[in-house]
Scaffold this active site. Structure first.
Site, mmCIF file in Angstrom:
data_model
loop_
_atom_site.group_PDB
_atom_site.id
_atom_site.type_symbol
_atom_site.label_atom_id
_atom_site.label_comp_id
_atom_site.label_asym_id
_atom_site.label_seq_id
_atom_site.Cartn_x
_atom_site.Cartn_y
_atom_site.Cartn_z
ATOM 1 N N CYS A 133 0.835 -1.198 0.000
ATOM 2 C CA CYS A 133 0.000 0.000 0.000
ATOM 3 C C CYS A 133 0.870 1.248 0.000
ATOM 4 O O CYS A 133 1.812 1.355 0.780
ATOM 5 C CB CYS A 133 -0.876 0.041 1.247
ATOM 6 S SG CYS A 133 -2.247 -1.096 1.186
ATOM 7 N N ALA A 173 -2.805 -3.671 -2.319
ATOM 8 C CA ALA A 173 -4.192 -3.961 -1.952
ATOM 9 C C ALA A 173 -5.096 -2.855 -2.518
ATOM 10 O O ALA A 173 -4.953 -1.690 -2.171
ATOM 11 C CB ALA A 173 -4.319 -4.028 -0.437
ATOM 12 N N GLN A 187 -3.420 -6.842 -6.461
ATOM 13 C CA GLN A 187 -4.054 -7.503 -5.323
ATOM 14 C C GLN A 187 -5.372 -6.788 -5.056
ATOM 15 O O GLN A 187 -5.391 -5.559 -4.950
ATOM 16 C CB GLN A 187 -3.146 -7.411 -4.100
ATOM 17 C CG GLN A 187 -3.656 -8.187 -2.903
ATOM 18 C CD GLN A 187 -2.831 -7.937 -1.652
ATOM 19 O OE1 GLN A 187 -2.669 -6.787 -1.235
ATOM 20 N NE2 GLN A 187 -2.316 -8.986 -1.047
ATOM 21 N N TYR A 232 -7.592 -8.810 7.378
ATOM 22 C CA TYR A 232 -8.638 -8.119 6.620
ATOM 23 C C TYR A 232 -9.833 -9.070 6.409
ATOM 24 O O TYR A 232 -9.832 -10.188 6.922
ATOM 25 C CB TYR A 232 -8.057 -7.545 5.319
ATOM 26 C CG TYR A 232 -6.940 -6.552 5.623
ATOM 27 C CD1 TYR A 232 -7.165 -5.469 6.481
ATOM 28 C CD2 TYR A 232 -5.654 -6.730 5.127
ATOM 29 C CE1 TYR A 232 -6.145 -4.574 6.808
ATOM 30 C CE2 TYR A 232 -4.628 -5.835 5.451
ATOM 31 C CZ TYR A 232 -4.885 -4.764 6.291
ATOM 32 O OH TYR A 232 -3.878 -3.889 6.628
ATOM 33 N N ARG A 283 -3.446 -14.540 -1.421
ATOM 34 C CA ARG A 283 -2.529 -14.364 -0.280
ATOM 35 C C ARG A 283 -3.259 -14.761 0.989
ATOM 36 O O ARG A 283 -4.342 -14.240 1.274
ATOM 37 C CB ARG A 283 -2.019 -12.925 -0.178
ATOM 38 C CG ARG A 283 -1.185 -12.713 1.082
ATOM 39 C CD ARG A 283 -0.407 -11.403 1.105
ATOM 40 N NE ARG A 283 0.873 -11.545 0.408
ATOM 41 C CZ ARG A 283 1.892 -10.694 0.524
ATOM 42 N NH1 ARG A 283 1.775 -9.635 1.285
ATOM 43 N NH2 ARG A 283 3.019 -10.886 -0.131
ATOM 44 N N LEU A 317 11.077 -10.829 4.910
ATOM 45 C CA LEU A 317 12.504 -10.749 5.244
ATOM 46 C C LEU A 317 13.361 -11.625 4.340
ATOM 47 O O LEU A 317 14.230 -12.358 4.811
ATOM 48 C CB LEU A 317 12.724 -11.050 6.724
ATOM 49 C CG LEU A 317 12.172 -9.946 7.670
ATOM 50 C CD1 LEU A 317 12.323 -10.350 9.133
ATOM 51 C CD2 LEU A 317 12.872 -8.617 7.414
ATOM 52 N N GLY A 341 9.329 -7.192 -0.306
ATOM 53 C CA GLY A 341 8.584 -5.980 0.030
ATOM 54 C C GLY A 341 9.536 -4.835 0.291
ATOM 55 O O GLY A 341 9.984 -4.133 -0.624
ATOM 56 N N ARG A 342 9.893 -4.663 1.558
ATOM 57 C CA ARG A 342 10.682 -3.490 1.942
ATOM 58 C C ARG A 342 12.001 -3.380 1.212
ATOM 59 O O ARG A 342 12.447 -2.272 0.887
ATOM 60 C CB ARG A 342 10.886 -3.501 3.466
ATOM 61 C CG ARG A 342 9.596 -3.182 4.209
ATOM 62 C CD ARG A 342 9.648 -3.631 5.645
ATOM 63 N NE ARG A 342 9.630 -5.082 5.755
ATOM 64 C CZ ARG A 342 9.645 -5.736 6.921
ATOM 65 N NH1 ARG A 342 9.705 -5.066 8.053
ATOM 66 N NH2 ARG A 342 9.611 -7.059 6.944
#
Ligand SMILES: Cc1cc2nc3c(=O)[nH]c(=O)nc-3n(C[C@H](O)[C@H](O)[C@H](O)COP(=O)(O)O)c2cc1C
Length: 354
Positions: free
Chosen positions: A25, A57, A99, A183, A231, A301, A323-324
Site C-alpha cells: 500500500c 491492496a 491484489q 482483513y 494471499r 525478510l 517488500g521493503r
C-alpha cells in the site's frame, strides 16, 4: 534444478524470473484513483528487473479501504488511470499483477504517517463504519465491526468479481485475492474473529466458505489463460487461531477452485501476537503449503540474492516476493542476477552501469 532467474510459466503467462514485488500500500490516492506516483513507483521496479510486479491492496468497495487514501477499483472510472500502470510494467518486461481486497474490521484508519495510523471513528467525517463476520474489534481503539448479513456477504463477493473484471480491462495479467493480514476474508476463516452460528461460521468448512465462494466468483470472470493467486495468513501465531495445518487443509480446496498459487504470509488478525520474525521466517509456511501440490510464493525478510536462490533451488516456493527491500532498492533483481552470475537483462540505457 530450478533457479531464481529461470522463467516460470503459469497458464498463458510467463514471468522472466521468479522475483516479484510484493503488494505494498502506498496510501497516496484520492477516491482510489491511480496516479503518477503509482506509475513511477511500479514502473521503476519493472525497470529494475523483477519478473512480477503486484500493485498494492486495491479496494473492491470504498468501505473496504484501510485508509481514505487507498487504491480502489470499485468503479469503471478507476480502470483508465490503471491502464498507465499496466502499460509501464509490461513495456519494461514484467508481468503486471494486482491484489484486490476488503479491509473488513481493520478499515477506516489513518495512513501510517498520519496520527500513527490510528483508527478513525465511524462518526468522524474522514472515517466510516466497518464490517466483519462478527462484532469483535481487532483491538481496543478499533471500531467494533457490524456483523454482515448473508445478503451483504454475497454483495461483497460480487464486488470482488466485478473488481476482477475491471482489473482485466485495465490490462492486469495476474490477480491476487487478499485473504491475509486480518482483513475481511481472513476475519472469516480465523476462529478468533468469526463467532457466527450460520453457514459462514463455526466449523472449518463454514469459516472458509466466504473465501472459497469469493474465489469462485472471481474465477468466473478471470480468464482461463491468466493466473489467479490468493494471499493467506498461513498462521495467526496464536493458540486457538488459524494454523499451518488449517492452511494445508485449505490449499487443495482453493486449487480445486482454479487458484494457481498461494502467497504465504502470516499474522495480522491478532493484536500483540508473538511473531518469531527473522530472515525468511515465513518460508516454512510456503514450503508446507507447497507440499500439497499447489505453487507458492514465499515472502517476508527475504533480502539476499543467495537466500532467494536457495528458496527456489530447494523447492520451498516457486516465486519469492520482496517488500521493503524493493522499496530500498528497485534494482534488486538486476543486481541479484549479476551477483548470482546469471544473464542480466539490463535496459540498454543503463548498460554502462552494470
Ligand atoms: C509499506 C508497506 C505496505 C504494505 N502493503 C501491503 C498490501 O497492500 N498488501 C499485502 O498483502 N501486504 C502488504 N504489505 C506486506 C508486504 O507485502 C510483505 O508481505 C511484508 O512487508 C513482508 O515482506 P518484506 O520483509 O520483504 O518487507 C505491506 C508492507 C509494507 C512495508
Amino acid at each position: 534444478m530450478t533457479h531464481l532467474f529461470d522463467p516460470l510459466t503459469i497458464r498463458g503467462v510467463t514471468l522472466r524470473n521468479r522475483v516479484g514485488v510484493s503488494p505494498m500500500c502506498m496510501y497516496s490516492y484520492e477516491d482510489g484513483l491511480s496516479n503518477d506516483w503509482q506509475v513511477t513507483h511500479l514502473g521503476a521496479r519493472a525497470v529494475g528487473g523483477a519478473g512480477l510486479v503486484i500493485a498494492e491492496a486495491t479496494a473492491v468497495d470504498p468501505a473496504g479501504r484501510i485508509t481514505p487514501h487507498d487504491a480502489g477499483l470499485w468503479s469503471d472510472d478507476h480502470i483508465e488511470p490503471l491502464t498507465r500502470v499496466t502499460k509501464v510494467i509490461k513495456t519494461n518486461g514484467a508481468v503486471p499483477g494486482i491484489q484486490i481486497g476488503h479491509a473488513g474490521r481493520k478499515a477506516s484508519t489513518n495512513r501510517p504517517w498520519t496520527d500513527n495510523g490510528q483508527p478513525i471513528p465511524a462518526d468522524n467525517p474522514a472515517g466510516w463504519p466497518v464490517v466483519g463476520p462478527s462484532p469483535v474489534a481487532f483491538n481496543c481503539g478499533y471500531q467494533v465491526p457490524r456483523e454482515l448479513t448473508v445478503d451483504e456477504i454475497h454483495t461483497i463477493q460480487n464486488q470482488f468479481r466485478d473488481t476482477a473484471r475491471r482489473a482485466l480491462a485495465a490490462g492486469f495479467e495476474w490477480l491476487e485475492v487478499h485473504a491475509a493480514h486480518g482483513y475481511l476474508l481472513h476475519n472469516f476463516y480465523s476462529p478468533l474473529s468469526n463467532h457466527r452460528m450460520d453457514d459462514y461460521g463455526g466449523s472449518f468448512e463454514n469459516r472458509v466458505r466466504m473465501l472459497i465462494e469469493t474465489v469462485r466468483a472471481v474465477r468466473q470472470v478471470w480468464p482461463e489463460n491468466l493466473p489467479l493467486a490468493v494471499r493467506i495468513s498461513g498462521t495467526d501465531w496464536t493458540d486457538g487461531g488459524w494454523s499451518v495445518d488449517d492452511s494445508v487443509k485449505l490449499a487443495p480446496m482453493l486449487k480445486a477452485e482454479g487458484v494457481d498459487l498461494l502467497d504465504c504470509s502470516s499474522g495480522g488478525n491478532v493484536h500483540g501476537a508473538k511473531i518469531p520474525t527473522g530472515p525468511g521466517y515465513q518460508v516454512p509456511l510456503a514450503e508446507a503449503v507447497r507440499g500439497t501440490g499447489i505453487m507458492t510464493a514465499a515472502v517476508g525478510l527475504i533480502t539476499l540474492p543467495e537466500q532467494a536462490e536457495e528458496i527456489i533451488r530447494d523447492e520451498q516456493a516457486d516465486i519469492v516476493l520482496l517488500g521493503r527491500e524493493m522499496l530500498r532498492n528497485p534494482y534488486w533483481a538486476l543486481q541479484a542476477a549479476q551477483k548470482l552470475g546469471r544473464k542480466v537483462d539490463v535496459p540498454p540505457q543503463y548498460l554502462r552501469a552494470f
